[in-house]
Design a protein around this motif. Structure first.
Motif, PDB file in Angstrom:
ATOM      1  N   SER A 194      11.862  31.180  12.117  1.00 16.73           N
ATOM      2  CA  SER A 194      12.947  31.633  11.243  1.00 16.73           C
ATOM      3  C   SER A 194      12.565  32.822  10.368  1.00 16.73           C
ATOM      4  CB  SER A 194      13.415  30.470  10.359  1.00 16.73           C
ATOM      5  OG  SER A 194      12.345  30.000   9.557  1.00 16.73           O
ATOM      6  N   ASP A 203      13.615  29.145  23.093  1.00 16.68           N
ATOM      7  CA  ASP A 203      14.954  29.395  22.552  1.00 16.68           C
ATOM      8  C   ASP A 203      14.890  30.389  21.393  1.00 16.68           C
ATOM      9  OD1 ASP A 203      16.113  27.681  24.374  1.00 16.68           O
ATOM     10  OD2 ASP A 203      16.249  25.986  22.980  1.00 16.68           O
ATOM     11  N   SER A 204      13.893  30.202  20.529  1.00 19.48           N
ATOM     12  CA  SER A 204      13.748  31.102  19.382  1.00 19.48           C
ATOM     13  C   SER A 204      13.432  32.519  19.841  1.00 19.48           C
ATOM     14  CB  SER A 204      12.646  30.591  18.456  1.00 19.48           C
ATOM     15  OG  SER A 204      12.982  29.332  17.916  1.00 19.48           O
ATOM     16  N   ASP A 243      10.996  27.260  15.130  1.00 23.59           N
ATOM     17  CA  ASP A 243      12.250  28.003  14.931  1.00 23.59           C
ATOM     18  C   ASP A 243      12.022  29.485  14.654  1.00 23.59           C
ATOM     19  OD1 ASP A 243      11.377  28.049  12.290  1.00 23.59           O
ATOM     20  OD2 ASP A 243      12.977  26.744  11.535  1.00 23.59           O
ATOM     21  N   ARG A 277      16.577  34.130  21.013  1.00 22.14           N
ATOM     22  CA  ARG A 277      17.455  34.446  19.883  1.00 22.14           C
ATOM     23  C   ARG A 277      17.015  35.752  19.212  1.00 22.14           C
ATOM     24  NH1 ARG A 277      15.622  30.905  16.093  1.00 22.14           N
ATOM     25  NH2 ARG A 277      14.685  32.621  14.910  1.00 22.14           N
ATOM     26  N   ALA A 325      11.665  24.799  22.456  1.00 24.45           N
ATOM     27  CA  ALA A 325      12.250  25.306  21.213  1.00 24.45           C
ATOM     28  C   ALA A 325      11.749  26.714  20.906  1.00 24.45           C
ATOM     29  CB  ALA A 325      11.916  24.362  20.062  1.00 24.45           C
ATOM     30  N   ALA A 341       4.365  23.184  17.948  1.00 23.34           N
ATOM     31  CA  ALA A 341       5.635  23.883  18.185  1.00 23.34           C
ATOM     32  C   ALA A 341       6.066  23.640  19.630  1.00 23.34           C
ATOM     33  CB  ALA A 341       5.484  25.380  17.912  1.00 23.34           C
TER      34      ALA A 341
END
Length: 283
Positions: free
Chosen positions: A49, A80-81, A47, A84, A77, A73
């Motif tokens: 994050s 996508d991160s 993610d 973003r 995904a 990982a």
């Protein structure tokens, strides 16, 4: 400058490598000292994050992963991160990926093929190769990094490896080695700190094989590691002496050097502050 050279990510001459994300306030201090990038190691989760809080707190600092582990990982995904982060902070994030260590991965299988498959997923998801680097030590993965990404991020190496990597990669490919530092003139204390960190890697075949290729002997790479090995991969001494060692990577073809400060988190900002002047950064 040719068009191909202009595709290299611009992370400045020096960045900072940390084992896990630092606090956004520390990232801001790193930026103010003149370092061009912050590399977040420790196999961050898919993610990613940690990225936005750091990028929101800084203005121009580049943020990179050193590295996302392909075994832990998921590629889709991660893609996508990336998108973003890129949407919120265009041109400020570099995705570093790698295969990690066979000794610590239960699913480890044909790592080169798995890396290629991972890259295929990132390509299909339109992660731009100009914002992608690959952890690479040996020639096969160095060549892959030149073919499928912006370049290579070798870890725990020497300026001699940097010179060889540049020969393998060619001039148009980004090269960003990591190098560890301990700011002290006490050689014994510095080597003790260095050994505490390097000890983990003295069990890992990819690093052992790379050191053998660089001419280190079995005695050098047998635990706890010879002084020659530790001094080669962990720079110590005055700020001027450490800066001179780091500059050898640039002289040997590196575009950027990621500096990992050892000795505990309380040493990070003070050490980077002391190094900023000798490295020619603003302070």
């Amino acid at each position: 400058m040719t068009e191909s050279l202009s595709l290299k990510p611009d992370l400045g001459r020096y960045g900072v490598w940390t084992f896990g994300a630092v606090q956004p306030e520390q990232a801001a201090e790193i930026e103010q000292l003149g370092y061009g990038a912050l590399w977040v190691g420790g196999s961050p989760a898919a993610d990613l994050s940690f990225a936005e809080p750091i990028l929101e707190r800084t203005e121009s600092l580049q943020l990179a992963t050193g590295i996302v582990n392909i075994w832990t990982a998921d590629a889709a995904a991660v893609a996508d991160s990336f998108h973003r982060i890129e949407a919120a902070h265009p041109g400020r994030f570099v995705l570093g990926i790698g295969v990690g260590h066979p000794e610590h991965t239960g699913e480890y299988r044909k790592p080169y093929e798995a890396l290629v498959e991972y890259l295929d997923v990132l390509d299909a998801a339109k992660v731009p190769t100009s914002r992608l680097v690959i952890a690479a030590l040996g020639d096969k993965v160095l060549k892959l990094s030149a073919q499928r990404s912006a370049g290579a991020h070798p870890y725990l190496t020497t300026p001699e490896h940097t010179a060889h990597a540049r020969d393998v990669l060619g001039e148009a490919v980004f090269l960003a080695p990591e190098h560890k530092v301990v700011l002290t003139t006490d050689g014994a204390a510095a080597r003790a700190i260095g050994r505490d960190t390097v000890d983990f890697y003295l069990n890992l075949s990819n690093y052992l094989n790379n050191w053998r290729r660089l001419g280190f002997t079995e005695d050098d790479i047998t635990k706890p590691g010879s002084d020659k090995l530790i001094d080669a991969v962990v720079a110590h001494g005055t700020a001027d002496a450490i800066a001179a060692r780091l500059q050898q990577h640039l002289a040997n073809g590196a575009d950027h050097v990621a500096i990992q400060v050892l000795g505990g988190p309380d040493k990070l900002i003070p050490t980077l502050t002391e190094l900023a002047g000798p490295l020619g950064l603003k302070s």
